[in-house]
Every structure is written in structure tokens, then in C-alpha cells.
Enzyme design. Structure first.
Site, PDB file in Angstrom:
ATOM      1  N   HIS A  82     -18.801 -12.758  21.873  1.00  0.00           N
ATOM      2  CA  HIS A  82     -19.431 -13.762  21.011  1.00  0.00           C
ATOM      3  C   HIS A  82     -19.219 -15.129  21.628  1.00  0.00           C
ATOM      4  CE1 HIS A  82     -21.398 -14.116  17.093  1.00  0.00           C
ATOM      5  NE2 HIS A  82     -20.980 -15.366  17.125  1.00  0.00           N
ATOM      6  N   ASP A 161     -21.018 -13.965   5.560  1.00  0.00           N
ATOM      7  CA  ASP A 161     -21.192 -14.874   6.695  1.00  0.00           C
ATOM      8  C   ASP A 161     -22.668 -15.139   6.946  1.00  0.00           C
ATOM      9  OD1 ASP A 161     -20.489 -16.427   9.075  1.00  0.00           O
ATOM     10  OD2 ASP A 161     -21.527 -14.802  10.094  1.00  0.00           O
ATOM     11  N   ARG A 168     -24.849 -23.403   6.294  1.00  0.00           N
ATOM     12  CA  ARG A 168     -24.169 -24.408   7.130  1.00  0.00           C
ATOM     13  C   ARG A 168     -25.140 -25.063   8.092  1.00  0.00           C
ATOM     14  NH1 ARG A 168     -20.336 -21.058  10.154  1.00  0.00           N
ATOM     15  NH2 ARG A 168     -19.796 -22.945  11.271  1.00  0.00           N
ATOM     16  N   SER A 183     -16.342 -17.361  10.664  1.00  0.00           N
ATOM     17  CA  SER A 183     -17.702 -16.841  10.833  1.00  0.00           C
ATOM     18  C   SER A 183     -17.727 -15.819  11.981  1.00  0.00           C
ATOM     19  CB  SER A 183     -18.650 -18.014  11.130  1.00  0.00           C
ATOM     20  OG  SER A 183     -19.876 -17.559  11.630  1.00  0.00           O
ATOM     21  N   LYS A 187     -17.582 -11.380  11.491  1.00  0.00           N
ATOM     22  CA  LYS A 187     -18.654 -10.523  12.032  1.00  0.00           C
ATOM     23  C   LYS A 187     -18.086  -9.468  12.976  1.00  0.00           C
ATOM     24  CE  LYS A 187     -21.475 -13.877  13.593  1.00  0.00           C
ATOM     25  NZ  LYS A 187     -21.628 -15.097  12.820  1.00  0.00           N
TER      26      LYS A 187
HETATM   27  N1  URA Z   1     -21.168 -18.596  16.047  1.00  0.00           N
HETATM   28  C1  URA Z   1     -21.005 -18.026  14.839  1.00  0.00           C
HETATM   29  O1  URA Z   1     -21.224 -16.823  14.664  1.00  0.00           O
HETATM   30  N2  URA Z   1     -20.599 -18.778  13.829  1.00  0.00           N
HETATM   31  C2  URA Z   1     -20.357 -20.092  13.953  1.00  0.00           C
HETATM   32  O2  URA Z   1     -19.981 -20.713  12.995  1.00  0.00           O
HETATM   33  C3  URA Z   1     -20.533 -20.700  15.223  1.00  0.00           C
HETATM   34  C4  URA Z   1     -20.945 -19.909  16.252  1.00  0.00           C
END
Ligand code: URA
Length: 431
Positions: A82, A161, A168, A183, A187
Site C-alpha cells: 500500500h 474505511d 475525508r 485507513s 484495509k
Molecule cells: N491511503 C489510504 O488508504 N488511506 C489514506 O488515508 C491515505 C492513503
């Protein structure tokens, strides 16, 4: 318990308990707590922060707002990656097929654009028909069958999320270390990842502008991972200037496909090889980074990574003829090459300004649920440290609106800072 009391407690800089956070997250997920209360709470978190204990509790509440995937019957080790978000960051589109082609299955849940940073889902949806909404069964079956999945959060995974992320994006509450950490980690935990590679971006075009902030985010995510029993490795990578050349959904898919075909900008290719090598080591497919990198290079040069990408597109109902012949992608109406108005060394190519200009062109959203314009964006031809002669191409605008094109020309021009003296190029990674 009342949502307003949770908001007030955070407004007054109080530390929320696990029960309060669970109540708030569950209420938001079911729709009992409306968007406006969640927005107020998110702003209070952004302004007043959260303790590590609160961040862990928030992460776990969001991870458990839906199903927790168990991939142990499908893969020997579930590895995920990620990025914390950047401009021109289309890394997933290359790294996923590369590592899958090296025998490491990877099923990834990605996000949409967030503020000035692009989102992998918006990018991949440039391919007509590509479906990101997979059921859990489809996700697992596809991972088992072809070893690669790229899905959105419509799965019943971390739905809290998914909702908070969209809110957001349009309420000025992206840039908060606890909100970003929870966040990302919620995930990853929900998607069943056992080993996670986190690419934390730092610089003008990242949510973390300084190395100190990036290190804090990275440390927090490692700690959350430990508490949740997951192995987490973090990289710190530069995001002062856009990664590669393309910024904008279709343009980035084209650059990713080019890279999978063995071409593509040198910095982007190098970034992808480094991230792939780390994933291959984490996934126990390579003994070390040197071997991992060699495997990744071979996956590209042999064409097996591109084949994996095509398999992914077909499996998720995308029209793969667009990958075979990229001239089929719709192009923007107005394409303008903007030339340098002076000679000199480039001292700055401000990724934040370019990312925001791309959103204004329509590549991102002004309001929750807005559609994105896949065709618009920029090709940034030069990098920090380059010497550019007056009248050489500096950037190309792809626009679908004349007024926005003119605005983008001015804005992106201001992203370039010049120096008469040589300027060192920027590193790709920081230690
Ligand atoms: N990537 C994400 O999944 N969440 C965030 O808040 C920022 C980047």
C-alpha cells in the site's frame, strides 16, 4: 452513548476509549451516524490528533466493521502493498503483475483518489468494463485461479474505511497521521494480509511533507501491524516531484502498460523494481533484494508480467484490446505542449501543485461521488536536476475544457522553480 458527545470529547482533546470508537465506527457503518457528524469528528481528529492507543482502537474498529478475510486456504502467504498516496503513483499497476508473474499471488484492495493524490481504482477504471466491485468469493476464487486481484472496498471489507475515505477526500481531513494509519492498516488487516509492504511517500506531493512526519506514520503502522500480528515493512520514498511522467488516470495506465512492456520512465521503472523486490522477499519467493530485483526485471523483459496484467483485466471484465493497442484509449479534446519560458536547471517540480491542478482539470473529485474524467491530466517531461533549454517541452496538458486548460497552464508553470546553478537530482528512496 451519543455521537455528539464523542465529537465534543475529541474537540476538547480528550482520549476516546475503544468502546467510544467502536460505537462511532459501527454507527457510521450502519448509517445511524450521519456524514455531517463524522465530518465534524474527522476534523476534530485532524486538529487534535490521537494517541497511539486510540489509533490502534480506531484501526481495529474499522477493520472489524466488515468481514475479515482469511486467505489461508488460497495462498501460502498473503502479501500486500500500500502506498500512503502521491502524485503520479501508478506503482500498483506494475508491481502487482510483476510479483504475481514471479509466483507470488497478490490480491489487493485499493482506493480512489484522495485530495490531490490519485487513486488506483480511478486509474484502472480507465480500462473500459474493468470491474472493481468483487464479492469476497470472487476475490478468493480469482486469487486462487490467476494469482492477481485488484478490487475496491465494495467487498464487505473495512466498509467503515470506504465511507470515511470518501468523506475525508472532500472535507479537508486527509492529512492526519492517525486517520491515514488507521485507513491503510484497517484495509490491510481486513484483507487478510500477513505481510505488508508500506510505501510511505514524503515530500511536497505527499500527505507527509517531512521525513519526521513520514517516519512517525511509518512507525505507527508498524506498531499497529505488530499488535494485529502482521509483519510490516515500510519504505520511505520521495514525492516532491511526480513519480514517472504521467499524472491523470488514463495517462497513468498508459505509462504503467509501457513500463510492463519494458519501456516507461526510468525513475518509475526503478521504483517498481525496488518495491517488487521487497514484496518478493516478504513473500518468501526471493532470498534477498538482489535476487528479488532480478526476478522482477525478468518478469518484465520476458513479458510474463504484461501477460499477468492482461489476465487481471480479462478476469475483471475489462476490455483487454485497450492494453494490446493503447491507441484505443479515448484522448482529451485539447492537448497542448507547454514549452520552457527560460533556460536553467530545474530546482523544483512541485508535485502538490501538479496534483491539485489535475484535480481541477477533472482527474479527481470536488464532491463525494463525483465522476472523474479519465482522459485529463499532464505529462511532465522534466525532472528536478535536469538542465532545460528555453522552448524545450516542459509539460503537456490533456484537457477537456478550454478555461481549465488555460488555468492549468498557469498553475503548472508555477510548479517549476529554476536555478542558474546545477541542482542535484532527487533520491527515489530515503533511509
Ligand atoms: N491511503 C489510504 O488508504 N488511506 C489514506 O488515508 C491515505 C492513503
Amino acid at each position: 452513548m451519543r455521537a455528539v458527545d464523542v465529537i465534543i470529547k475529541k474537540r476538547e482533546k480528550g482520549e476516546l476509549t475503544s468502546d467510544e470508537l467502536k460505537f462511532f465506527v459501527d454507527g457510521f457503518t450502519t448509517g445511524e451516524i450521519p456524514d455531517y457528524q463524522v465530518s465534524a469528528w474527522a476534523m476534530a481528529v485532524l486538529l487534535n490528533g490521537m494517541t497511539p492507543r486510540e489509533t490502534v482502537a480506531l484501526t481495529l474498529a474499522m477493520a472489524h466493521s466488515g468481514e475479515i478475510l482469511d486467505l489461508s486456504d488460497v495462498v501460502d502467504i498473503a502479501v500486500d502493498k500500500h502506498s500512503s498516496g502521491g502524485v503520479g503513483d501508478k506503482t500498483t499497476l506494475v508491481v502487482l503483475p510483476v510479483v504475481a508473474a514471479c509466483g507470488l499471488p497478490v490480491g489487493k484492495m485499493s482506493g480512489r483518489g484522495l485530495g490531490f493524490s490519485g487513486g488506483t481504482l480511478d486509474k484502472i477504471e480507465s480500462i473500459p468494463g474493468f470491474r472493481v466491485n468483487l464479492s469476497t468469493d470472487e476475490f478468493k476464487q480469482q486469487l486462487k485461479d490467476i494469482g492477481i486481484v485488484l478490487a475496491g472496498q465494495s467487498l464487505d471489507l473495512a466498509p467503515a474505511d470506504g465511507k470515511l475515505y470518501a468523506l475525508r477526500d472532500v472535507t479537508g481531513t486527509v492529512q492526519s497521521i492517525p486517520l491515514i494509519a488507521s485507513s491503510i492498516m484497517s484495509k490491510k488487516i481486513a484483507a487478510g494480509a500477513q505481510a505488508i509492504l508500506l510505501d510511505v511517500k514524503v515530500g511536497l506531493g505527499a500527505f507527509m511533507e517531512t521525513l519526521a512526519e513520514a517516519r512517525a506514520l511509518s512507525g505507527l503502522m508498524v506498531d499497529i501491524g505488530k499488535l494485529a500480528g502482521r509483519q510490516v515493512v515500510t519504505l520511505l520514498s520521495d514525492m516532491n516531484q511526480p513519480l514517472g511522467q504521467a499524472v491523470g488516470n488514463t495517462l497513468e495506465v498508459l505509462e504503467a502498460v509501457d513500463t510492463l512492456k519494458g519501456a516507461g520512465p526510468a525513475d518509475f521503472r526503478e521504483h517498481c523494481l525496488h518495491v517488487s523486490a521487497h514484496m518478493l522477499v516478504l513473500g518468501r519467493r526471493a532470498p534477498d533484494l538482489i535476487a528479488g530485483r532480478r526476478m522482477a526485471e525478468l518478469a518484465i523483459s520476458s513479458g510474463t508480467a504484461l501477460k499477468k496484467f492482461c489476465l487481471l483485466v480479462v478476469a475483471q471484465d475489462g476490455d483487454v484490446s485497450f492494453v494490446d493497442d493503447t491507441r484505443k484509449f479515448p484522448v482529451a479534446q485539447f492537448i497542448e505542449v507547454v514549452k520552457a519560458n527560460q533556460s536553467g536547471y530545474l530546482a523544483e517540480v512541485n508535485a502538490r501543485i501538479i496534483g491539485e491542478a489535475a484535480v481541477t482539470l477533472g482527474a479527481g473529485r470536488a464532491k463525494k461521488g463525483d465522476p472523474v474524467d479519465h482522459a485529463v491530466g499532464f505529462i511532465i517531461h522534466r525532472k528536478v536536476g535536469d538542465f532545460v533549454e528555453k522552448n524545450q517541452p516542459l509539460f503537456t496538458i490533456h484537457a477537456n475544457d478550454k478555461a481549465k486548460q488555460a488555468e492549468a497552464r498557469e498553475t503548472v508553470m508555477s510548479a517549476f522553480k529554476w536555478s542558474a546553478q546545477p541542482v542535484p537530482s532527487l533520491p527515489l528512496f530515503y533511509s
